[in-house]
Scaffold this active site. Structure first.
Site, PDB file in Angstrom:
ATOM      1  N   GLN A 104       0.817  -1.218   0.000  1.00 50.75           N
ATOM      2  CA  GLN A 104       0.000   0.000   0.000  1.00 50.75           C
ATOM      3  C   GLN A 104       0.848   1.265   0.000  1.00 50.75           C
ATOM      4  O   GLN A 104       0.297   2.366   0.137  1.00 50.75           O
ATOM      5  CB  GLN A 104      -0.905   0.021   1.249  1.00 50.75           C
ATOM      6  N   CYS A 158      -8.972  -8.810   4.502  1.00 51.14           N
ATOM      7  CA  CYS A 158      -7.821  -9.704   4.717  1.00 51.14           C
ATOM      8  C   CYS A 158      -6.986  -9.269   5.913  1.00 51.14           C
ATOM      9  O   CYS A 158      -5.784  -9.545   5.981  1.00 51.14           O
ATOM     10  CB  CYS A 158      -6.924  -9.797   3.482  1.00 51.14           C
TER      11      CYS A 158
HETATM   12  N1  PLP Z   1      -0.235  -6.653   1.841  1.00 47.03           N
HETATM   13  C1  PLP Z   1      -1.064  -5.605   1.919  1.00 47.03           C
HETATM   14  C2  PLP Z   1      -0.813  -4.538   2.937  1.00 47.03           C
HETATM   15  C3  PLP Z   1      -2.121  -5.498   1.016  1.00 47.03           C
HETATM   16  O1  PLP Z   1      -2.944  -4.455   1.094  1.00 47.03           O
HETATM   17  C4  PLP Z   1      -2.310  -6.513   0.057  1.00 47.03           C
HETATM   18  C5  PLP Z   1      -3.438  -6.457  -0.884  1.00 47.03           C
HETATM   19  O2  PLP Z   1      -4.426  -5.803  -0.668  1.00 47.03           O
HETATM   20  C6  PLP Z   1      -1.405  -7.574   0.019  1.00 47.03           C
HETATM   21  C7  PLP Z   1      -0.383  -7.624   0.936  1.00 47.03           C
HETATM   22  C8  PLP Z   1      -1.532  -8.681  -0.991  1.00 47.03           C
HETATM   23  O3  PLP Z   1      -1.322  -8.183  -2.271  1.00 47.03           O
HETATM   24  P1  PLP Z   1      -1.539  -9.139  -3.549  1.00 47.03           P
HETATM   25  O4  PLP Z   1      -2.952  -9.629  -3.440  1.00 47.03           O
HETATM   26  O5  PLP Z   1      -1.329  -8.222  -4.704  1.00 47.03           O
HETATM   27  O6  PLP Z   1      -0.559 -10.227  -3.472  1.00 47.03           O
END
Ligand code: PLP
Length: 405
Positions: free
Chosen positions: A191, A352
């Site tokens: 982010q 998440c």
């Molecule tokens: N880490 C953070 C802080 C996130 O906001 C996200 C996705 O929203 C992720 C990890 C995972 O990213 P990705 O789904 O692109 O692997």
């Protein structure tokens, strides 16, 4: 506005940029150009297209190193995204470093992608994960962090910016304290990169991961940055073509870094799109983008706080990218559904970040995350829509919403 189109007869107001950003035209052109003019496998052919594809990939690796402020392109590993990068890192770090009884620190505000790989790798190696708690304001508890650092953890892994609260963690203050305790630091920058993160050499983090699709690039491409001396210590975590120097069965020597970590055919169109996205961000101006997005966020926070029935979650000293809301008695899920009917695209649920929602005592929240192609007018329209939704739900006496995490 980059996102176009209609939903239910309303023009789309896309405010879920923390989940995925829209691709600007130059990125789409780069993808088209890749498929029409450059599509061929890398590292495998002596013919012209293959060597051009290899050169294009290595150029993007170099640009990515410059974008992050890394010392060398050897420190840039292409992955499928932040999740993939963190999994690769956890696996490689686990094999090379973690032993029974070792400590890994994560934080209560992490995305599951920065928790579960560490939980699993610690289970396998006999190491232990502990969490740095979050204060009521939505910041990391720095005193608790210092107490945990006294136990000399092998690694501290933390987000640069929380995907729920937008908290900007004071990395320049935290990283030297961790290093003084002999603790390596991994940064989840999913982010952070539109919001003015310092160069990795300045931050002095040991590892950093990000995803292209949160930076105006395509999905399925991301980066793991690792300091050269660390990557040199790691063995590969995935095995196959493209990462073997010599196979004299059953003896095998693996490629140098970073190729050692990139088994199989890379996501070449994704790499082309990522390169175009980074160039686009540089051309628009990263400082300009961060300033404009910061201004939009402050504007939104002020307007939302003035609406009775809306609570903006957290009050960190520095916030970037996202605002999450609680609107009792309306559930975040119902609010997002009702907003969708008016054309607004916002995220709802636990995002998440299950642990953080548990800490906040919530089963979900409603998140808005503007990007530089959003406007104040769109935020005004969102606030008006929220006011309408809240007033209708109050009149209808809608009960407290259920959990739709
Ligand atoms: N880490 C953070 C802080 C996130 O906001 C996200 C996705 O929203 C992720 C990890 C995972 O990213 P990705 O789904 O692109 O692997």
């Amino acid at each position: 506005m980059i996102a176009q189109g209609e939903c239910g007869g309303h023009p789309v107001v896309y405010l879920d940029n923390a989940a995925t950003t829209q691709c600007p035209r130059p990125v789409l052109w780069a993808l088209e150009n890749y498929w029409l003019e450059q599509h061929a496998n890398v590292h495998r052919g002596v013919y012209c297209r293959s060597s051009q594809a290899t050169m294009a990939m290595e150029e993007t690796r170099q640009h990515t190193a410059e974008f992050l402020g890394a010392a060398s392109a050897r420190e840039i590993v292409f992955t499928h995204g932040t999740t993939d990068g963190l999994n690769l890192l956890a696996s490689a770090f686990g094999d090379a470093v973690l032993r029974p009884g070792d400590l890994v620190l994560a934080t209560e505000m992490e995305h599951n992608s920065n928790l579960l790989p560490w939980l699993e790798v610690c289970r396998r190696s006999g190491a232990v994960v502990e969490l740095v708690p979050v204060t009521d304001a939505g910041e990391l508890d720095q005193e608790a962090l210092d107490r945990l650092l006294e136990q000399k953890p092998k690694l501290l892994t933390l987000c640069a910016v929380s995907n729920v609260l937008g908290t900007v963690n004071p990395l320049k203050d935290i990283i030297p304290r961790a290093h003084a305790a002999g603790t390596a630091v991994a940064v989840d920058a999913a982010q952070a990169l539109r919001h003015g993160l310092p160069a990795v050499t300045d931050l002095d983090c040991d590892f950093l991961c990000f995803s292209g699709h949160k930076l105006m690039g395509p999905t399925g491409i991301g980066v793991l940055y690792g300091k050269e001396e660390w990557l040199e210590r790691f063995g590969p975590a995935c095995f196959g073509g493209g990462m073997v120097k010599e196979l004299d069965w059953p003896d095998v020597t693996y490629e140098e870094i970073p190729g050692r970590f990139e088994a199989g055919t890379p996501n070449l169109s994704g790499i082309a799109g990522l390169g175009a996205a980074l160039e686009y961000l540089q051309a628009v101006g990263r400082k300009r983008i961060a300033a404009y997005e910061g201004e939009l966020l402050r504007y939104a926070a002020e307007k939302l706080r003035a609406i009775p029935g809306i609570r903006v979650l957290g009050d960190p000293a520095r916030r970037a990218g996202v605002l999450s809301l609680d609107l009792p008695p309306l559930s975040a899920y119902d609010a997002a559904m009702l907003l969708d009917k008016k054309g607004f695209a916002l995220r709802s649920g636990r995002q998440c970040a299950d642990l953080l929602h548990r800490r906040l005592g919530l089963s979900g929240s409603l998140r808005l995350s503007p990007a530089f192609y959003n406007t104040r007018e769109e935020l005004d329209a969102l606030c008006q829509a929220l006011e309408e939704i809240l007033s209708v739900s109050r009149r209808a006496g809608i009960p407290v919403g259920e959990s739709h995490g």
